[in-house]
Scaffold this motif. Structure first.
Motif, PDB file in Angstrom:
ATOM      1  N   ARG A 423      51.501  49.710  29.789  1.00 16.53           N
ATOM      2  CA  ARG A 423      50.620  49.182  28.729  1.00 16.53           C
ATOM      3  C   ARG A 423      49.832  47.984  29.244  1.00 16.53           C
ATOM      4  NH1 ARG A 423      47.248  48.628  25.434  1.00 16.53           N
ATOM      5  NH2 ARG A 423      47.483  48.266  23.196  1.00 16.53           N
ATOM      6  N   THR A 424      50.458  47.168  30.060  1.00 14.14           N
ATOM      7  CA  THR A 424      49.795  45.999  30.637  1.00 14.14           C
ATOM      8  C   THR A 424      48.653  46.421  31.553  1.00 14.14           C
ATOM      9  OG1 THR A 424      51.906  44.803  30.563  1.00 14.14           O
ATOM     10  CG2 THR A 424      50.190  43.897  31.985  1.00 14.14           C
ATOM     11  N   ILE A 425      48.917  47.392  32.420  1.00 16.65           N
ATOM     12  CA  ILE A 425      47.889  47.860  33.359  1.00 16.65           C
ATOM     13  C   ILE A 425      46.784  48.627  32.626  1.00 16.65           C
ATOM     14  CG2 ILE A 425      47.498  49.441  35.303  1.00 16.65           C
ATOM     15  CD1 ILE A 425      48.648  46.710  36.099  1.00 16.65           C
ATOM     16  N   GLU A 426      47.153  49.301  31.544  1.00 18.28           N
ATOM     17  CA  GLU A 426      46.145  49.983  30.719  1.00 18.28           C
ATOM     18  C   GLU A 426      45.172  48.953  30.128  1.00 18.28           C
ATOM     19  OE1 GLU A 426      46.188  53.097  26.950  1.00 18.28           O
ATOM     20  OE2 GLU A 426      47.631  51.454  26.994  1.00 18.28           O
ATOM     21  N   PHE A 427      45.701  47.808  29.720  1.00 13.63           N
ATOM     22  CA  PHE A 427      44.848  46.752  29.190  1.00 13.63           C
ATOM     23  C   PHE A 427      43.925  46.203  30.271  1.00 13.63           C
ATOM     24  CE2 PHE A 427      44.565  42.102  27.806  1.00 13.63           C
ATOM     25  CZ  PHE A 427      43.479  42.335  26.968  1.00 13.63           C
ATOM     26  N   SER A 428      44.427  46.102  31.498  1.00 12.26           N
ATOM     27  CA  SER A 428      43.580  45.673  32.617  1.00 12.26           C
ATOM     28  C   SER A 428      42.418  46.646  32.799  1.00 12.26           C
ATOM     29  CB  SER A 428      44.414  45.600  33.900  1.00 12.26           C
ATOM     30  OG  SER A 428      43.635  45.184  34.990  1.00 12.26           O
ATOM     31  N   LEU A 458      38.905  36.075  31.028  1.00 13.23           N
ATOM     32  CA  LEU A 458      39.973  35.190  31.511  1.00 13.23           C
ATOM     33  C   LEU A 458      41.156  35.164  30.545  1.00 13.23           C
ATOM     34  CD1 LEU A 458      37.920  32.193  32.958  1.00 13.23           C
ATOM     35  CD2 LEU A 458      39.202  33.918  34.247  1.00 13.23           C
ATOM     36  N   GLN A 459      40.884  35.240  29.240  1.00  7.11           N
ATOM     37  CA  GLN A 459      41.979  35.301  28.260  1.00  7.11           C
ATOM     38  C   GLN A 459      42.840  36.537  28.513  1.00  7.11           C
ATOM     39  OE1 GLN A 459      42.388  32.715  26.305  1.00  7.11           O
ATOM     40  NE2 GLN A 459      40.350  31.802  26.617  1.00  7.11           N
ATOM     41  N   GLY A 460      42.164  37.656  28.765  1.00  8.75           N
ATOM     42  CA  GLY A 460      42.883  38.904  29.043  1.00  8.75           C
ATOM     43  C   GLY A 460      43.639  38.848  30.358  1.00  8.75           C
ATOM     44  N   ILE A 464      47.669  39.455  31.072  1.00 17.97           N
ATOM     45  CA  ILE A 464      48.182  40.436  32.041  1.00 17.97           C
ATOM     46  C   ILE A 464      49.065  39.746  33.071  1.00 17.97           C
ATOM     47  CG2 ILE A 464      47.521  42.032  33.900  1.00 17.97           C
ATOM     48  CD1 ILE A 464      44.899  42.486  32.192  1.00 17.97           C
ATOM     49  N   THR A 465      48.616  38.609  33.567  1.00 25.48           N
ATOM     50  CA  THR A 465      49.383  37.854  34.566  1.00 25.48           C
ATOM     51  C   THR A 465      50.734  37.437  33.992  1.00 25.48           C
ATOM     52  OG1 THR A 465      47.300  37.033  35.486  1.00 25.48           O
ATOM     53  CG2 THR A 465      49.298  35.895  36.158  1.00 25.48           C
ATOM     54  N   THR A 476      52.190  36.228  40.641  1.00 27.22           N
ATOM     55  CA  THR A 476      51.581  35.741  39.397  1.00 27.22           C
ATOM     56  C   THR A 476      51.545  34.209  39.363  1.00 27.22           C
ATOM     57  OG1 THR A 476      53.736  36.013  38.280  1.00 27.22           O
ATOM     58  CG2 THR A 476      52.125  37.788  38.023  1.00 27.22           C
ATOM     59  N   SER A 477      52.508  33.566  39.992  1.00 25.16           N
ATOM     60  CA  SER A 477      52.466  32.097  40.091  1.00 25.16           C
ATOM     61  C   SER A 477      51.230  31.651  40.855  1.00 25.16           C
ATOM     62  CB  SER A 477      53.738  31.596  40.785  1.00 25.16           C
ATOM     63  OG  SER A 477      53.708  30.198  40.929  1.00 25.16           O
ATOM     64  N   LYS A 478      50.895  32.403  41.909  1.00 23.55           N
ATOM     65  CA  LYS A 478      49.667  32.104  42.661  1.00 23.55           C
ATOM     66  C   LYS A 478      48.431  32.302  41.785  1.00 23.55           C
ATOM     67  CE  LYS A 478      51.074  32.975  47.445  1.00 23.55           C
ATOM     68  NZ  LYS A 478      50.771  33.741  48.672  1.00 23.55           N
ATOM     69  N   ILE A 479      48.450  33.372  40.982  1.00 23.21           N
ATOM     70  CA  ILE A 479      47.290  33.637  40.118  1.00 23.21           C
ATOM     71  C   ILE A 479      47.113  32.518  39.097  1.00 23.21           C
ATOM     72  CG2 ILE A 479      46.314  35.206  38.384  1.00 23.21           C
ATOM     73  CD1 ILE A 479      47.736  37.503  39.906  1.00 23.21           C
ATOM     74  N   PHE A 480      48.196  32.084  38.470  1.00 27.28           N
ATOM     75  CA  PHE A 480      48.095  30.970  37.522  1.00 27.28           C
ATOM     76  C   PHE A 480      47.549  29.726  38.210  1.00 27.28           C
ATOM     77  CE2 PHE A 480      51.478  33.231  34.935  1.00 27.28           C
ATOM     78  CZ  PHE A 480      50.628  33.510  33.869  1.00 27.28           C
ATOM     79  N   ASN A 481      47.934  29.530  39.461  1.00 30.83           N
ATOM     80  CA  ASN A 481      47.420  28.406  40.235  1.00 30.83           C
ATOM     81  C   ASN A 481      45.926  28.565  40.501  1.00 30.83           C
ATOM     82  OD1 ASN A 481      47.063  27.215  43.348  1.00 30.83           O
ATOM     83  ND2 ASN A 481      48.201  25.906  41.954  1.00 30.83           N
TER      84      ASN A 481
END
Length: 516
Positions: A423-428, A458-460, A464-465, A476-481
């Motif tokens: 479901r997460t990847i479908e949203f991506s 960016l909200q989306g 997902i992250t 995902t920690s890198k992505i948040f950074n």
């Protein structure tokens, strides 16, 4: 305010053979469920370990010309090294050679005996050394006047020896009633039906719980025994789920917190050991008036195009080269997102590469990189939330964040990690479609509209992250950074101002395309 508690275990693995991707799947699932519960604010405890006693281990040690303890010490390190390579953290690594465990199991045996549930007799029947399992002739496969195990195919030995028996038959009505009154106890309906049809409804046979033909195990001493008895490995092993929490030790605080007074007590296991966990284990616990697990998550097998993995077929997949080649987080994502726990899963390298490329490289990785690139091209100081200028298409995306997160939580509350991640990847994918519909590359002369589109993206991406963080915490920690986000929380999903004037910087390609 006291947090809810979540205690989860893998089986304690039998360490006589080589590591395989079944070990990886079970442990990864338990770890992902733990990470999700942490996200939801639970106090968690995650336990794994190895089952070190029994005739099979003694024989393996003899073949290796090793002392049994030295052999299991070596095997324990193999499992610990795999979990380290896989970046899986656990709270407890149970070993049945632990002295506190051995002492507790001897006390448990004596307590069952005192309550009249254990009696001495003679065992005559069939036994599988490799599976450490007693079977009746009706449960076995007869071929050329020899009996074989119905799952492993191993030839069964005819055994006749003095033994103590646990009075399983007495508990047949109770366990049948428990299944009827707790339909959500097991996640797998087919397994539940099989256990009822093949064992419970036929009437359970009393279980031999000691052996005298070998000595590698927890010993029980009674003056009236003609020989020294060793406790059957399953009675020994199953109680590691409690002794790992300190049950019957000098410090029972974890046992009291996570089992006696705990909210969720969950076992993750493969279907071939469901009889021991779903029938014998609840009965053992009930005989001592102890809490039962609240849930048993039973997953099916990983098979290959050649069928179920086995040494004889030469199709056992070693997890270590997989991790070294494709990455720990990518491998954990693949198995967690692709395996429906109710159905056997066919593994192939082509499928692995296709999923990683499709989901992570082409879909989410591409979404992240193209969005940040567009932000930096037009907004040096970042975008901001502009509620007044939202179009319906933007509002639909913000609304979908809530809906996706609800679906994600519902799936994981039911231990369906594959549904949550799909479901997460479908949203991506929907966000990539949102880009195509809005054509932001044509909006460079309309910065007001471009700001709304990029902020919405960016909200989306944040959502997902956040949802992928249970399986890929380092990536995902890198992505948040990269996204300049300090607050990682479900409450931030609806804080639409979290990107206001935040400078973004993607420092590396996290999901490069894998070449076949």
């Amino acid at each position: 305010m006291n947090k809810k508690t979540f205690y989860i275990t893998t089986p304690i693995y039998y360490p006589s053979g080589n590591l395989h991707i079944g070990h990886l799947l079970t442990t990864t699932l338990a770890w992902v469920y733990t990470n999700y519960k942490k996200q939801r604010g639970y106090d968690t405890l995650f336990s794994t370990g190895i089952d070190e006693h029994g005739q099979k281990i003694q024989k393996k040690a003899e073949e290796a010309k090793m002392d049994p303890q030295a052999y299991v010490d070596m095997q324990a390190n193999k499992f610990k090294n795999l979990w380290e390579l896989l970046d899986i953290e656990y709270n407890v690594f149970s070993r049945t050679t632990n002295k506190e465990h051995e002492k507790a199991v001897a006390l448990i045996f004596n307590k069952m005996k005192e309550k009249g549930f254990i009696y001495k007799a003679k065992y005559e029947g069939l036994y599988s050394i490799s599976d450490e399992e007693f079977l009746t002739p009706t449960q076995a496969i007869l071929k050329d006047n020899k009996y074989y195990h119905p799952v492993s195919g191993q030839q069964l030995q005819e055994v006749e020896e003095e033994s103590y028996f646990f009075n399983m038959s007495k508990f047949t009505p109770w366990i049948r009633s428990y299944f009827e009154n707790n339909p959500d106890f097991l996640t797998n309906r087919a397994t539940e039906k099989e256990l009822l049809n093949n064992f419970i409804d036929k009437g359970l046979e009393d279980l031999s719980v000691t052996r005298v033909s070998f000595d590698w195990g927890i010993k029980v001493y009674n003056a009236d025994d003609s020989r020294q008895h060793v406790i059957y490995v399953w009675l020994d092993a199953l109680f590691s789920y409690l002794t790992g929490l300190g049950y019957l030790s000098d410090n029972q605080s974890d046992y009291e917190k996570f089992w006696l007074n705990g909210n969720e007590r969950v076992h993750v296991l493969a279907k071939e050991i469901s009889r021991f966990h779903a029938i014998y284990w609840p009965i053992f616990l009930n005989s001592l008036d102890l809490n039962l697990p609240t849930k048993e998550v039973i997953h099916s097998w990983i098979i290959t195009p050649e069928g179920k993995m086995s040494k004889s077929k030469g199709n056992v997949v070693d997890p270590i080269p997989l991790i070294q080649t494709y990455g720990a987080e990518e491998i954990k994502y693949f198995f967690t997102s692709q395996v429906n726990i109710d159905n056997d899963f066919t593994f192939s390298y082509d499928l692995l590469i296709n999923v990683l490329n499709a989901d992570l490289s082409n879909n989410f990785g591409n979404l992240l990189n193209r969005t940040v690139k567009m932000v930096n091209q037009s907004f040096i100081n970042g975008v901001h939330f502009d509620e007044e200028n939202l179009h319906q298409i933007d509002k639909n995306i913000l609304k979908e964040i809530d809906l996706v997160y609800q679906d994600y939580c519902l799936a994981l509350d039911n231990f369906r990690a594959d549904k949550a991640l799909k479901r997460t990847i479908e949203f991506s994918k929907h966000l990539n479609e949102y880009i195509d519909k809005n054509e932001p590359w044509k909006l460079k002369d309309n910065l007001e509209r471009l700001n709304v589109v990029l902020n919405t993206l960016l909200q989306g991406i944040y959502a997902i992250t956040f949802m992928l963080s249970i399986v890929m915490p380092k990536k995902t920690s890198k992505i948040f950074n990269f996204l300049n986000q300090d607050i990682i929380s479900p409450t931030a999903l609806n804080d639409y101002k979290k990107f206001d004037n935040k400078v973004l910087d993607v420092k590396e390609i996290l999901f490069p395309r894998i070449k076949n």
